[in-house]
Design a protein around this motif. Structure first.
Motif, PDB file in Angstrom:
ATOM      1  N   ILE A 198      18.323  58.571  50.691  1.00 53.14           N
ATOM      2  CA  ILE A 198      19.592  57.939  50.323  1.00 53.14           C
ATOM      3  C   ILE A 198      20.651  59.021  50.163  1.00 53.14           C
ATOM      4  O   ILE A 198      20.463  59.980  49.411  1.00 53.14           O
ATOM      5  CB  ILE A 198      19.482  57.125  49.020  1.00 53.14           C
ATOM      6  CG1 ILE A 198      18.627  55.877  49.251  1.00 53.14           C
ATOM      7  CG2 ILE A 198      20.864  56.718  48.520  1.00 53.14           C
ATOM      8  CD1 ILE A 198      18.454  55.013  48.021  1.00 53.14           C
ATOM      9  N   THR A 225      27.393  52.488  57.814  1.00 51.32           N
ATOM     10  CA  THR A 225      26.197  51.756  57.402  1.00 51.32           C
ATOM     11  C   THR A 225      26.310  50.297  57.818  1.00 51.32           C
ATOM     12  O   THR A 225      27.401  49.785  58.065  1.00 51.32           O
ATOM     13  CB  THR A 225      25.993  51.816  55.879  1.00 51.32           C
ATOM     14  OG1 THR A 225      27.122  51.224  55.233  1.00 51.32           O
ATOM     15  CG2 THR A 225      25.816  53.251  55.392  1.00 51.32           C
ATOM     16  N   GLN A 254      21.937  50.795  55.721  1.00 47.45           N
ATOM     17  CA  GLN A 254      21.250  51.737  56.599  1.00 47.45           C
ATOM     18  C   GLN A 254      22.255  52.446  57.490  1.00 47.45           C
ATOM     19  O   GLN A 254      23.252  51.866  57.923  1.00 47.45           O
ATOM     20  CB  GLN A 254      20.253  51.016  57.510  1.00 47.45           C
ATOM     21  CG  GLN A 254      19.018  50.477  56.832  1.00 47.45           C
ATOM     22  CD  GLN A 254      18.199  49.636  57.799  1.00 47.45           C
ATOM     23  OE1 GLN A 254      18.739  48.748  58.460  1.00 47.45           O
ATOM     24  NE2 GLN A 254      16.905  49.908  57.892  1.00 47.45           N
ATOM     25  N   TYR A 297      19.731  55.885  54.257  1.00 44.75           N
ATOM     26  CA  TYR A 297      20.704  54.959  53.686  1.00 44.75           C
ATOM     27  C   TYR A 297      21.851  55.743  53.053  1.00 44.75           C
ATOM     28  O   TYR A 297      21.727  56.945  52.792  1.00 44.75           O
ATOM     29  CB  TYR A 297      20.043  54.072  52.626  1.00 44.75           C
ATOM     30  CG  TYR A 297      18.972  53.163  53.171  1.00 44.75           C
ATOM     31  CD1 TYR A 297      19.188  51.798  53.317  1.00 44.75           C
ATOM     32  CD2 TYR A 297      17.718  53.661  53.548  1.00 44.75           C
ATOM     33  CE1 TYR A 297      18.206  50.955  53.822  1.00 44.75           C
ATOM     34  CE2 TYR A 297      16.730  52.828  54.058  1.00 44.75           C
ATOM     35  CZ  TYR A 297      16.974  51.475  54.188  1.00 44.75           C
ATOM     36  OH  TYR A 297      16.011  50.644  54.695  1.00 44.75           O
ATOM     37  N   CYS A 316      25.166  55.106  50.007  1.00 43.43           N
ATOM     38  CA  CYS A 316      25.818  54.199  49.062  1.00 43.43           C
ATOM     39  C   CYS A 316      26.807  54.978  48.206  1.00 43.43           C
ATOM     40  O   CYS A 316      26.768  56.210  48.139  1.00 43.43           O
ATOM     41  CB  CYS A 316      24.783  53.482  48.181  1.00 43.43           C
ATOM     42  SG  CYS A 316      23.703  54.562  47.226  1.00 43.43           S
ATOM     43  N   ALA A 342      20.520  49.740  48.282  1.00 44.98           N
ATOM     44  CA  ALA A 342      20.040  50.875  49.070  1.00 44.98           C
ATOM     45  C   ALA A 342      18.632  51.269  48.658  1.00 44.98           C
ATOM     46  O   ALA A 342      17.754  51.487  49.516  1.00 44.98           O
ATOM     47  CB  ALA A 342      20.990  52.060  48.912  1.00 44.98           C
ATOM     48  N   ALA A 384      15.373  50.728  50.921  1.00 44.80           N
ATOM     49  CA  ALA A 384      14.700  51.962  51.339  1.00 44.80           C
ATOM     50  C   ALA A 384      13.226  51.950  50.981  1.00 44.80           C
ATOM     51  O   ALA A 384      12.387  52.491  51.717  1.00 44.80           O
ATOM     52  CB  ALA A 384      15.382  53.171  50.701  1.00 44.80           C
TER      53      ALA A 384
END
Length: 730
Positions: A377, A543, A548, A555, A557, A577, A581
């Protein structure tokens, strides 16, 4: 319903009823078809074009009106015209009839359904826009689903008309071919059960799920393509690696640890990110101290005399740092380690879709280690946007990141930017004792807000002494006799000699001691391997709805992903996220941005949720406005803060909330009731029926609901009620 829609509906209903009233459906039976087959075959021999055309029209009309008998017509096409011509006729007639039924449903009911249930259908509409062809093809391939139901229901969605037609044409082709072929052997058919067996239905069902299987295969191929050239480890050190320990990263790591995943959190600066160290926390602490100074200066009007108010700026900044220190344990390495998170402090670099290198300084030595992980992430946040102004390098400028190192209050502070950060800090420093000049290139502050909202805020900022320069575009910085000066282009609307309005501009000089650049923030997307890996970016990390990137296991965020640069949205995205994930492909969730609140913490505060009025106008969305003047609220008057208003946007004639804007004391707190109401479909009637403590600021929410109720009172009913009471008095 409009007259055109009503007329079409009446015509369709009349034709449908007529088909049964005149017993026309008797001809759409297997017995009648077998009885009349020889006559129809002879007519086709004698009048081929006419019979073909008439049969085509009857087939289209029957399908368009959703009459029972489409199966018999398909058998008849094979019996009369043979496999080739029969399949051509039935395929196009069925598709055209279905298309007409689809268009009728869309024309008559689509707008009504979307208006009444639009909020609940948002996810379905997005799904149809994204995967509507796959869904429709699956339904068309499975004869278990009545086609007329599919036609009508699809008309109520947002699937494109052309997509509906071509998918129907392709999807119904195989089933149509089976029935047309059976029709060529009509004499051997005694019932429809002879045409299609349980085994064949099973085959159709398998065929129907083929598009979904194809979708999964395409996703698999896409993953393989994304990972091409990279060797996937046989096992992983982690389930998840999170880069960045701001709001998004902390929440992501917290959730992963909560569900017992192995997670590593990497941060190269300070835990807590911008929000704790340079953003939300210090700015709100500064605003609090500034408000204390402002209230002290103005307390004499209420009979409280405190003498001359002086500000010890060094102590103010110490207070700000003290607040940060008090909150630090919430975001500390120690806390997250106890939660089960492996915390690494150093520079992260993504070297493959499953590998992250961490370079840290250990006892003066640089050490690098590589961590393998199933998912990553990216939560690297954003930084202040600093344009490359000419001469800026000669000025000791400040940003929202570096501001907190000040130890002396600027006598003259220039603030570039009229957004939330610029307005908050302008007011804070003005109240602390600086003479603030705020420069904004647009014609008003806070561009996304409604004009009346901005007017209320601007009036208050100006009254406090801030010199607001609108329509001023910063050009360059210069030094004049040892003094820093901003050269700005001022646009003025003057009336020319020939009485035609013309925009004119001139350069103006604005001297200052310190300048604060508050022109927005830009995502941190460089320096940790995204470019080399090929992660797609476009100002932010790109994303999808699952958050994603183009690498399915990576990912993003928070501020680095957008579209909202808000701490609470970063935390909100982090849930999606992290869960995606950790559990993709078994279970995934699409990020929901349907109800997002945002607050500007000036005085008065400005708080929003849902649509603003200018957004509603731009989207051409019908709405009604109801307002309540906070100046009339008892608690606000008692607190000497009777300034502002509550503005509510609702659907015309209904109490359903579209958006709320509050300008006033504690507007952010008042907004929470509306956020809850919009999230769970609570209207103004229920807010009006809820007891609110007296005297509180929250009563403003009830009073604006009362204003709406009065404006939407059933006048005709009240007229009869008045007559009823008059009768009872007689």
């Amino acid at each position: 319903m409009s007259l055109k829609k009503l007329l079409l509906l009446l015509i369709i209903v009349a034709l449908f009823i007529s088909a049964f009233a005149f017993d026309l459906t008797q001809y759409l039976s297997l017995d009648v078809l077998k009885e009349k087959q020889q006559q129809l075959n002879q007519l086709f021999v004698d009048y081929p074009f006419q019979v073909f055309a008439i049969y085509f029209v009857v087939y289209v009309a029957s399908t368009a009106l959703s009459l029972p008998g489409a199966t018999i017509l398909t058998l008849g096409a094979g019996a009369i015209f043979g496999l080739g011509w029969g399949l051509l006729l039935a395929s196009f007639a069925a598709s055209l009839g279905a298309f007409l039924a689809f268009l009728s449903a869309r024309f008559i009911l689509h707008d009504w359904v979307q208006e009444k249930f639009g909020d609940r259908l948002t996810a379905i509409n997005r799904g149809m826009e994204r995967d509507g062809a796959f869904y429709l093809l699956s339904l068309r391939l499975v004869p278990l689903f009545p086609f007329f139901v599919i036609n009508l229901v699809m008309g109520l969605t947002k699937i494109k008309a052309w997509t509906f037609y071509w998918v129907s044409q392709v999807g119904m082709l195989l089933g149509t071919a089976v029935y047309v072929n059976a029709g060529t052997q009509l004499a051997q058919i005694s019932s429809l059960g002879d045409v299609i067996s349980a085994d064949l239905i099973g085959a159709f069902v398998l065929l129907g799920i083929f598009p979904l299987i194809a979708k999964a295969v395409l996703a698999f191929v896409k993953r393989r393509k994304a990972f091409k050239g990279y060797k996937k480890p046989k096992s992983f050190d982690n389930n998840l690696v999170v880069i960045g320990a701001g709001s998004a990263g902390l929440v992501s790591a917290y959730i992963a640890a909560t569900v017992k995943a192995k997670v590593t959190l990497i941060e190269k600066h300070k835990m807590g990110g911008d929000c704790l160290n340079t953003g939300c926390v210090p700015s709100k602490a500064l605003l609090h101290v500034a408000e204390l100074a402002h209230n002290a200066r103005n307390a004499s009007s209420a009979g409280v005399h405190v003498g001359e108010v002086s500000v010890d700026f060094k102590q103010v900044m110490q207070q700000v740092k003290s607040v940060i220190k008090d909150i630090e344990p919430h975001d500390s390495v120690e806390r997250y380690t106890k939660l089960g998170v492996d915390v690494e402090q150093g520079d992260a670099r993504i070297v493959s879709p499953w590998e992250v290198e961490v370079t840290s300084n250990v006892e003066g030595k640089s050490e690098t280690k590589r961590i393998t992980t199933r998912s990553i992430i990216i939560a690297t946040g954003a930084k202040p946007l600093v344009p490359d102004f000419e001469g800026l390098d000669k000025v000791d400028y400040l940003t929202s990141d570096t501001l907190w190192e000040l130890d002396e209050l600027p006598k003259r502070l220039l603030v570039l930017g009229g957004g939330p950060i610029g307005c908050e800090l302008s007011q804070a420093f003005q109240r602390l004792g600086s003479q603030v000049t705020q420069v904004e290139m647009a014609e008003r502050l806070m561009g996304p807000e409604d004009a009346d909202t901005v007017e209320l805020l601007t009036r208050r900022l100006t009254a406090e002494g801030i010199d607001i320069r609108l329509n001023h575009k910063a050009l360059r910085f210069e030094q004049h006799n040892g003094e820093s000066v901003l050269i700005a282009e001022q646009t003025v609307d003057n009336e020319s000699v020939d009485n035609q309005n013309a925009d004119q501009s001139k350069d103006v000089e604005i001297p200052f001691d310190k300048v604060l650049i508050a022109l927005g923030r830009q995502p941190n997307i460089t320096g940790f391997g995204l470019e080399e890996l090929g992660v797609q970016t476009n100002k932010t990390v790109s994303t999808n709805e699952l958050l994603q990137t183009n690498f399915p296991n990576i990912y993003a965020c928070g501020d680095v992903a957008g579209p909202y640069q808000l701490t609470h949205v970063a935390s909100h995205q982090a849930w999606y996220a992290s869960v995606n994930a950790l559990f993709d492909p078994f279970k995934t969730f699409r990020a929901d941005y349907s109800v997002i609140p945002w607050v500007t913490y000036t005085s008065p505060q400005v708080a929003n949720v849902g649509l603003t009025e200018q957004q509603a106008k731009k989207a051409d969305k019908p709405y009604e406005v109801t307002e309540y003047d906070i100046g009339e609220l008892d608690r606000a008057i008692a607190d000497d803060s009777a300034y502002g208003r509550v503005k509510v946007l609702t659907k015309p004639g209904k109490d359903e909330l579209l958006g709320v804007n509050i300008v006033g004391p504690q507007a952010g707190e008042l907004l929470a009731e509306y956020v809850l109401a919009m999230k769970y479909g609570i209207g103004l009637n229920k807010i009006l029926g809820t007891i609110h403590s007296y005297p509180t600021l929250a009563e403003a929410n009830k009073y604006v609901a009362g204003e709406w109720k009065r404006a939407n009172a059933p006048q005709k009913l009240l007229t009869w009620v008045e007559k009823f009471h008059r009768w009872r008095r007689s």
